[in-house]
Motif scaffolding. Structure first.
Motif, PDB file in Angstrom:
ATOM      1  N   ARG A  91       0.851  -1.202   0.000  1.00  0.00           N
ATOM      2  CA  ARG A  91       0.000   0.000   0.000  1.00  0.00           C
ATOM      3  C   ARG A  91       0.878   1.240   0.000  1.00  0.00           C
ATOM      4  NH1 ARG A  91      -1.454  -2.361   4.856  1.00  0.00           N
ATOM      5  NH2 ARG A  91      -3.568  -2.618   4.052  1.00  0.00           N
ATOM      6  N   GLY A  92       0.309   2.355  -0.460  1.00  0.00           N
ATOM      7  CA  GLY A  92       1.026   3.620  -0.486  1.00  0.00           C
ATOM      8  C   GLY A  92       1.388   4.040  -1.902  1.00  0.00           C
ATOM      9  N   LYS A  93       2.108   5.158  -1.994  1.00  0.00           N
ATOM     10  CA  LYS A  93       2.479   5.715  -3.300  1.00  0.00           C
ATOM     11  C   LYS A  93       3.905   5.303  -3.667  1.00  0.00           C
ATOM     12  CE  LYS A  93       1.382   9.951  -4.446  1.00  0.00           C
ATOM     13  NZ  LYS A  93       1.385  11.445  -4.519  1.00  0.00           N
ATOM     14  N   LYS A  95       6.923   6.310  -6.235  1.00  0.00           N
ATOM     15  CA  LYS A  95       7.399   7.340  -7.143  1.00  0.00           C
ATOM     16  C   LYS A  95       8.423   6.710  -8.076  1.00  0.00           C
ATOM     17  CE  LYS A  95       9.034  12.115  -7.262  1.00  0.00           C
ATOM     18  NZ  LYS A  95       9.588  13.250  -6.482  1.00  0.00           N
ATOM     19  N   LEU A 115      -1.489  -2.230 -11.155  1.00  0.00           N
ATOM     20  CA  LEU A 115      -2.440  -1.516 -10.300  1.00  0.00           C
ATOM     21  C   LEU A 115      -3.686  -2.358 -10.033  1.00  0.00           C
ATOM     22  CD1 LEU A 115      -2.098   2.034 -11.896  1.00  0.00           C
ATOM     23  CD2 LEU A 115      -1.270   1.311  -9.643  1.00  0.00           C
ATOM     24  N   GLU A 120      -4.288  -1.058  -3.439  1.00  0.00           N
ATOM     25  CA  GLU A 120      -3.961  -0.062  -2.414  1.00  0.00           C
ATOM     26  C   GLU A 120      -2.659   0.681  -2.717  1.00  0.00           C
ATOM     27  OE1 GLU A 120      -4.656  -1.044   1.713  1.00  0.00           O
ATOM     28  OE2 GLU A 120      -5.683  -2.881   1.127  1.00  0.00           O
ATOM     29  N   VAL A 121      -2.102   0.450  -3.906  1.00  0.00           N
ATOM     30  CA  VAL A 121      -0.886   1.150  -4.326  1.00  0.00           C
ATOM     31  C   VAL A 121      -1.240   2.149  -5.415  1.00  0.00           C
ATOM     32  CG1 VAL A 121       1.425   0.933  -5.322  1.00  0.00           C
ATOM     33  CG2 VAL A 121       0.567  -0.835  -3.779  1.00  0.00           C
ATOM     34  N   SER A 122      -0.644   3.347  -5.342  1.00  0.00           N
ATOM     35  CA  SER A 122      -0.753   4.333  -6.425  1.00  0.00           C
ATOM     36  C   SER A 122       0.650   4.610  -6.954  1.00  0.00           C
ATOM     37  CB  SER A 122      -1.401   5.630  -5.928  1.00  0.00           C
ATOM     38  OG  SER A 122      -0.611   6.221  -4.907  1.00  0.00           O
ATOM     39  N   ILE A 123       0.729   5.023  -8.216  1.00  0.00           N
ATOM     40  CA  ILE A 123       2.027   5.256  -8.862  1.00  0.00           C
ATOM     41  C   ILE A 123       2.105   6.685  -9.372  1.00  0.00           C
ATOM     42  CG2 ILE A 123       3.474   4.656 -10.856  1.00  0.00           C
ATOM     43  CD1 ILE A 123       2.622   1.791 -10.528  1.00  0.00           C
ATOM     44  N   ASP A 124       3.194   7.349  -9.025  1.00  0.00           N
ATOM     45  CA  ASP A 124       3.527   8.669  -9.551  1.00  0.00           C
ATOM     46  C   ASP A 124       4.685   8.461 -10.526  1.00  0.00           C
ATOM     47  OD1 ASP A 124       4.283  11.238 -10.086  1.00  0.00           O
ATOM     48  OD2 ASP A 124       4.609  11.849  -8.006  1.00  0.00           O
ATOM     49  N   ASP A 140      11.308   6.119  -5.556  1.00  0.00           N
ATOM     50  CA  ASP A 140      11.429   4.763  -5.016  1.00  0.00           C
ATOM     51  C   ASP A 140      12.256   3.890  -5.944  1.00  0.00           C
ATOM     52  OD1 ASP A 140       9.658   4.763  -2.552  1.00  0.00           O
ATOM     53  OD2 ASP A 140       8.251   5.514  -4.053  1.00  0.00           O
ATOM     54  N   LYS A 280       5.229  -2.547  -0.875  1.00  0.00           N
ATOM     55  CA  LYS A 280       4.892  -1.932  -2.172  1.00  0.00           C
ATOM     56  C   LYS A 280       6.090  -1.972  -3.114  1.00  0.00           C
ATOM     57  CE  LYS A 280       6.011   2.807  -0.747  1.00  0.00           C
ATOM     58  NZ  LYS A 280       5.552   4.201  -0.619  1.00  0.00           N
TER      59      LYS A 280
END
Length: 298
Positions: A91-93, A95, A115, A120-124, A140, A280
Motif C-alpha cells: 500500500r502507499g504511493k 514514485k 495496479l 492499495e498502491v498508487s504510482i507517480d 522509489d 509496495k
C-alpha cells in the motif's frame, strides 16, 4: 531446554538486572529463569553470571556472550519482521522514473496490470531522459538504459533493450536502400540527442562489429518526435523496437540492413540500498522482473 529460548531469557535477565524482574516480564517463575541460565552455563562450560542474594553481575565471558546473544536476537527479530513484511498488503504511493520512450511504449501499457493486482498502491510516474538523482529527488525506483555508473544503488538487471533501424518506403524510394552500415554516411539519419547515438551507430554483422559515424539535419531529444519525422520520410531512424513495432507491422516503416544487428543495451531498475524493502516496493520489483526480466537476472 531450547538454547535460543535460554539465550532470550538470559539477555532479559541481564537487561532487567535480576531473575525476578525477568520472570515478571516473561510471565514465569524466577526459578525457571535460573534454570535457563544454568542450562546455558552447563552447555558452554563457563560461568556467565556471579550471583548473590541481593545482586548479580556478568563475568568477563558472560559480558561477551551477552553482547553476541543480543546481536543474534536482534538479527532474528529483523528476519522475522522482513518475513512479516512480505506477507503484508502492499500500500502507499510509489514514485517511479523512467526514460521517455521506454516509459510510454513499454512500461505504461503494463501498469494497469500491476495496479489491478495491488489496489492499495498508487504510482507517480515521471518520464525524463535526464539522469535523475533517486535519493535527492525522492524516487522509489528508477529505470536506466545503458551501462551503469557506480552509484551505490541496488540494481536489478532486466531483459536487454532492443533497437531497430528502419525508414519509410518514401525515403528509401527517393534516396535508395543502404546495403551495408557504412552506406549510412550518405544518408540523412534522424538523430537522438541522448547517449552516443547522436554521433555513432554500432552494428554487428558477418564481418564483425562496425561503428559508423552518422549525420543528419534533424536532432531531437524525444523518440516519438523522431518517429513522426521518419514516417514523413525525413530520414533513417534507430530507435527501440517498442516504439516502431506498430509502424513496422503496418508497413509504414521498413527494416533495413537485415544482415546486421544493432547491439542491445543494458536495462536495469534501481532502488536505494535500504536494509528492509517495503511491501509496495518489493511487489513492484517482482512485477517488473516478471514483465521485463525474461532475459535478465537479479
Amino acid at each position: 531446554m531450547d538454547r535460543f529460548s535460554s539465550m532470550s531469557i538470559f539477555v532479559k535477565a541481564v537487561e532487567l538486572g535480576s531473575f525476578s524482574a525477568a520472570a515478571d516480564a516473561l510471565n514465569m517463575s524466577p526459578q525457571l529463569v535460573g534454570k535457563h541460565v544454568q542450562f546455558l552455563e552447563q552447555h558452554l562450560g563457563v560461568r556467565l553470571l556471579n550471583r548473590t542474594t541481593r545482586r548479580q553481575h556478568l563475568t568477563e565471558i558472560g559480558s561477551q556472550f551477552y553482547e553476541r546473544s543480543r546481536n543474534i536476537l536482534a538479527e532474528v527479530e529483523a528476519a522475522e519482521a522482513l518475513a512479516a513484511e512480505t506477507r503484508a498488503v502492499p500500500r502507499g504511493k510509489l514514485k517511479v522514473n523512467a526514460p521517455v520512450t521506454f516509459g510510454i511504449n513499454a512500461l505504461a501499457p503494463k501498469l494497469p496490470k500491476y495496479l489491478g493486482a495491488h489496489p492499495e498502491v498508487s504510482i507517480d510516474l515521471s518520464l525524463s531522459n535526464r539522469l535523475v538523482d533517486l535519493i535527492d529527488e525522492g524516487y522509489d525506483v528508477v529505470f536506466r538504459i545503458g551501462e551503469l555508473a557506480d552509484s551505490g544503488l541496488i540494481a536489478r538487471r532486466l531483459a536487454p533493450y532492443r533497437l531497430v533501424i528502419c525508414a519509410a518506403p518514401s525515403y528509401l524510394r527517393s534516396r535508395g536502400v543502404p546495403l551495408k552500415p557504412n552506406d549510412l554516411q550518405g544518408h540523412d539519419c534522424l538523430i537522438f540527442s541522448h547517449t552516443m547515438l547522436r554521433t555513432h551507430w554500432d552494428f554487428e554483422g558477418p564481418g564483425g562489429n562496425v561503428s559508423v559515424p552518422i549525420s543528419g539535419r534533424l536532432m531531437v531529444d524525444n523518440g516519438e518526435a523522431l518517429l513522426q519525422a521518419a514516417l514523413a520520410g525525413q530520414g533513417i531512424i534507430l530507435q527501440p523496437f517498442e516504439l516502431v513495432r506498430s509502424s513496422l507491422e503496418a508497413g509504414t516503416l521498413l527494416p533495413i540492413l537485415p544482415e546486421y544487428s544493432v547491439p542491445t543495451r543494458p536495462l536495469h531498475i534501481l532502488h536505494a540500498p535500504d536494509r528492509r524493502i517495503t511491501p509496495k516496493l518489493r511487489s513492484f520489483l517482482d512485477f517488473v522482473s516478471a514483465e521485463f526480466g525474461s532475459h535478465g537476472s537479479s
